[in-house]
Design an enzyme around this catalytic site. Structure first.
Site, mmCIF file in Angstrom:
data_model
loop_
_atom_site.group_PDB
_atom_site.id
_atom_site.type_symbol
_atom_site.label_atom_id
_atom_site.label_comp_id
_atom_site.label_asym_id
_atom_site.label_seq_id
_atom_site.Cartn_x
_atom_site.Cartn_y
_atom_site.Cartn_z
ATOM 1 N N CYS A 276 0.813 -1.230 0.000
ATOM 2 C CA CYS A 276 0.000 0.000 0.000
ATOM 3 C C CYS A 276 0.843 1.274 0.000
ATOM 4 O O CYS A 276 0.329 2.357 -0.286
ATOM 5 C CB CYS A 276 -0.942 0.010 1.202
ATOM 6 S SG CYS A 276 -2.162 -1.299 1.126
ATOM 7 N N HIS B 63 -3.084 7.542 2.382
ATOM 8 C CA HIS B 63 -3.508 6.220 1.921
ATOM 9 C C HIS B 63 -4.861 5.929 2.551
ATOM 10 O O HIS B 63 -5.103 6.246 3.714
ATOM 11 C CB HIS B 63 -2.477 5.160 2.349
ATOM 12 C CG HIS B 63 -2.969 3.763 2.126
ATOM 13 N ND1 HIS B 63 -3.515 3.354 0.932
ATOM 14 C CD2 HIS B 63 -3.023 2.687 2.954
ATOM 15 C CE1 HIS B 63 -3.871 2.085 1.028
ATOM 16 N NE2 HIS B 63 -3.590 1.660 2.247
ATOM 17 N N ASN C 210 -10.054 0.484 -0.101
ATOM 18 C CA ASN C 210 -8.591 0.539 -0.094
ATOM 19 C C ASN C 210 -8.078 0.003 -1.437
ATOM 20 O O ASN C 210 -8.194 -1.186 -1.712
ATOM 21 C CB ASN C 210 -8.089 -0.303 1.085
ATOM 22 C CG ASN C 210 -6.573 -0.348 1.182
ATOM 23 O OD1 ASN C 210 -5.867 0.048 0.263
ATOM 24 N ND2 ASN C 210 -6.084 -0.852 2.304
HETATM 25 O O1 UT7 Z 1 -3.743 -0.834 3.774
HETATM 26 C C1 UT7 Z 1 -2.838 -1.636 4.458
HETATM 27 C C2 UT7 Z 1 -2.996 -1.561 5.894
HETATM 28 N N1 UT7 Z 1 -4.265 -2.111 6.316
HETATM 29 C C3 UT7 Z 1 -4.912 -1.517 7.272
HETATM 30 O O2 UT7 Z 1 -4.491 -0.475 7.704
HETATM 31 C C4 UT7 Z 1 -6.134 -2.169 7.846
HETATM 32 C C5 UT7 Z 1 -6.145 -1.943 9.305
HETATM 33 N N2 UT7 Z 1 -7.212 -2.599 10.019
HETATM 34 C C6 UT7 Z 1 -8.520 -2.210 9.978
HETATM 35 O O3 UT7 Z 1 -8.901 -1.354 9.210
HETATM 36 C C7 UT7 Z 1 -9.456 -2.824 10.981
HETATM 37 O O4 UT7 Z 1 -8.713 -3.571 11.910
HETATM 38 C C8 UT7 Z 1 -10.575 -3.726 10.375
HETATM 39 C C9 UT7 Z 1 -11.590 -2.840 9.677
HETATM 40 C C10 UT7 Z 1 -9.970 -4.731 9.419
HETATM 41 C C11 UT7 Z 1 -11.307 -4.454 11.487
HETATM 42 O O5 UT7 Z 1 -11.845 -3.526 12.431
HETATM 43 P P1 UT7 Z 1 -11.587 -3.700 13.999
HETATM 44 O O6 UT7 Z 1 -12.314 -2.628 14.652
HETATM 45 O O7 UT7 Z 1 -10.098 -3.771 14.207
HETATM 46 O O8 UT7 Z 1 -12.286 -5.063 14.304
HETATM 47 P P2 UT7 Z 1 -11.692 -6.391 14.971
HETATM 48 O O9 UT7 Z 1 -10.854 -7.130 13.980
HETATM 49 O O10 UT7 Z 1 -11.074 -6.054 16.308
HETATM 50 O O11 UT7 Z 1 -13.005 -7.202 15.241
HETATM 51 C C12 UT7 Z 1 -14.030 -6.712 16.145
HETATM 52 C C13 UT7 Z 1 -15.236 -7.617 16.023
HETATM 53 C C14 UT7 Z 1 -14.881 -9.107 16.087
HETATM 54 O O12 UT7 Z 1 -15.945 -9.775 16.759
HETATM 55 P P3 UT7 Z 1 -15.815 -10.164 18.315
HETATM 56 O O13 UT7 Z 1 -14.591 -11.035 18.412
HETATM 57 O O14 UT7 Z 1 -15.649 -8.852 19.031
HETATM 58 O O15 UT7 Z 1 -17.099 -10.860 18.588
HETATM 59 C C15 UT7 Z 1 -14.882 -9.537 14.637
HETATM 60 O O16 UT7 Z 1 -15.156 -10.899 14.479
HETATM 61 O O17 UT7 Z 1 -15.852 -7.433 14.739
HETATM 62 C C16 UT7 Z 1 -15.973 -8.695 14.067
HETATM 63 N N3 UT7 Z 1 -15.852 -8.463 12.653
HETATM 64 C C17 UT7 Z 1 -16.879 -8.166 11.836
HETATM 65 N N4 UT7 Z 1 -18.187 -8.024 12.086
HETATM 66 C C18 UT7 Z 1 -18.992 -7.708 11.047
HETATM 67 C C19 UT7 Z 1 -14.702 -8.473 11.902
HETATM 68 N N5 UT7 Z 1 -14.981 -8.198 10.622
HETATM 69 C C20 UT7 Z 1 -16.327 -8.006 10.559
HETATM 70 C C21 UT7 Z 1 -17.193 -7.680 9.509
HETATM 71 N N6 UT7 Z 1 -18.526 -7.548 9.805
HETATM 72 N N7 UT7 Z 1 -16.781 -7.488 8.251
#
Ligand code: UT7
Length: 322
Positions: free
Chosen positions: A114, A249, A279
């Protein structure tokens, strides 16, 4: 004034097909509200079956060439940043050179995930500053939709396809003031995309999909981008208030908002394309730059800070007096 790299044209291309959050909620257990709240994304573009990094690059590049008012044949160097090249070789940059009917220039790809467009801008700037090139075409082009596992809700909601381009020319007026690029290979496990065809025995069961520990990547990204802002300002003896536009980005609005807060900037000074593009990896910064230039928000003489963070980890910034 010393020789520097001035932006003389920008371009961008987004495929026609729009995939909404509701479309994705039919594929995996997710919903529009969660996706928009946690990422800022509503829709992303998906390339058609006959589109490729080279074909998308060509459209973005032709726009940038037209905006610059030059002939393609005047270009000395083409750098394409992509993680989804049409072929392992020749490079997408060589294919683009041929599509643009340029007989005699140097063309190569770079891969910094990225952060690719920032790395490419940094390389272009060194070529121009040293006098090795005058006109340099930098392109970021990605078909993320083909690297995404559409059954993985942690990644498939995030990515989109597209290409951005910028044409640089040597100038004694103004342009790129500084670039700052960094890598740390210790974080491979947090974000990677296997290449099964050349895998070792140990890795050969892995599928060729983007694999990410999103939450951990998020935390490192916020901290690292905060540091790169400080590094860029201090290298140029500037204050936060000197920056007119942040062109980040586009990975997650919460990451972008944290960088804007660090710069004490309002979100009105940020070029945000995430909502309708997702993204687009190495294309995202150049697509945002193109949007800001074309809609007139970014004006000649303004100071713009470009920044990115991605797999590697790689990260970097470019400070530009537009
Ligand atoms: O471009 C290169 C660099 N990439 C990035 O910078 C990406 C960085 N990361 C992110 O943008 C975020 O971490 C995500 C958007 C990918 C995820 O968001 P988050 O707030 O970090 O969520 P999480 O992974 O901590 O998950 C929180 C909860 C989990 O459920 P529990 O364990 O709390 O019950 C996940 O299973 O959200 C759940 N979850 C979802 N729920 C609905 C994860 N993905 C989804 C989804 N829809 N798509």
């Amino acid at each position: 004034m010393k020789r520097c790299s001035k932006i003389i044209g920008t371009g961008g291309y987004l495929p026609e097909t729009v995939r909404t959050n509701d479309d994705i909620s039919k594929l995996v257990d997710t919903n529009d509200e969660w996706i928009f709240e946690r990422t800022g994304i509503k829709t992303r573009r998906i390339a058609g079956p006959n589109e490729s990094a080279a074909s998308m690059s060509e459209i973005a590049a032709r726009q940038a060439i037209k905006a610059a008012g030059i002939e393609a044949g005047e270009i000395d160097l083409i750098i394409v940043a992509t993680g989804t090249p049409d072929r392992v070789y020749p490079s997408t940059a060589c294919m683009l050179q041929h599509r643009l009917e340029i007989q005699n220039c140097v063309s190569f790809d770079i891969q910094a995930a990225c952060s690719g467009s920032i790395f490419a801008l940094s390389i272009a700037d060194q070529y121009i500053k040293s006098g090795a090139a005058d006109k340099v075409l930098v392109v970021g082009a990605e078909l993320c939709s083909r690297l995404v596992d559409w059954t993985d809700r942690g990644t498939c909601i995030l990515f989109g396809d597209g290409a951005g381009a910028v044409l640089l020319d040597s100038s004694d007026e103004f342009g790129i003031l500084s670039t700052h690029i960094h890598s740390d290979g210790a974080f491979e496990d947090l974000l990677y995309c296997p290449n099964p065809q050349v895998a070792t025995e140990e890795n050969k069961a892995e599928k060729g999909f983007i694999t990410m520990k999103g939450n951990e990547v998020f935390k490192v990204a916020v901290n690292t981008l905060g540091r790169i802002v400080d590094e860029t300002l201090s290298a140029n003896s500037l204050e936060k208030s000197d920056i007119d536009w942040l062109v980040p980005h586009q990975a997650n609005t919460r990451i972008i908002a944290a960088t804007a807060r660090k710069l004490k900037m309002s979100m009105d000074q940020v070029i945000l394309t995430l909502e309708n593009q997702g993204n687009t990896s190495s294309a995202s910064v150049l697509l945002a730059l193109n949007e800001g230039v074309r809609d007139g928000r970014i004006e000649r003489g303004q100071l713009i800070l470009l920044e990115a963070f991605g797999a590697g980890f790689t990260w970097g910034s470019a400070l530009i007096k537009y």
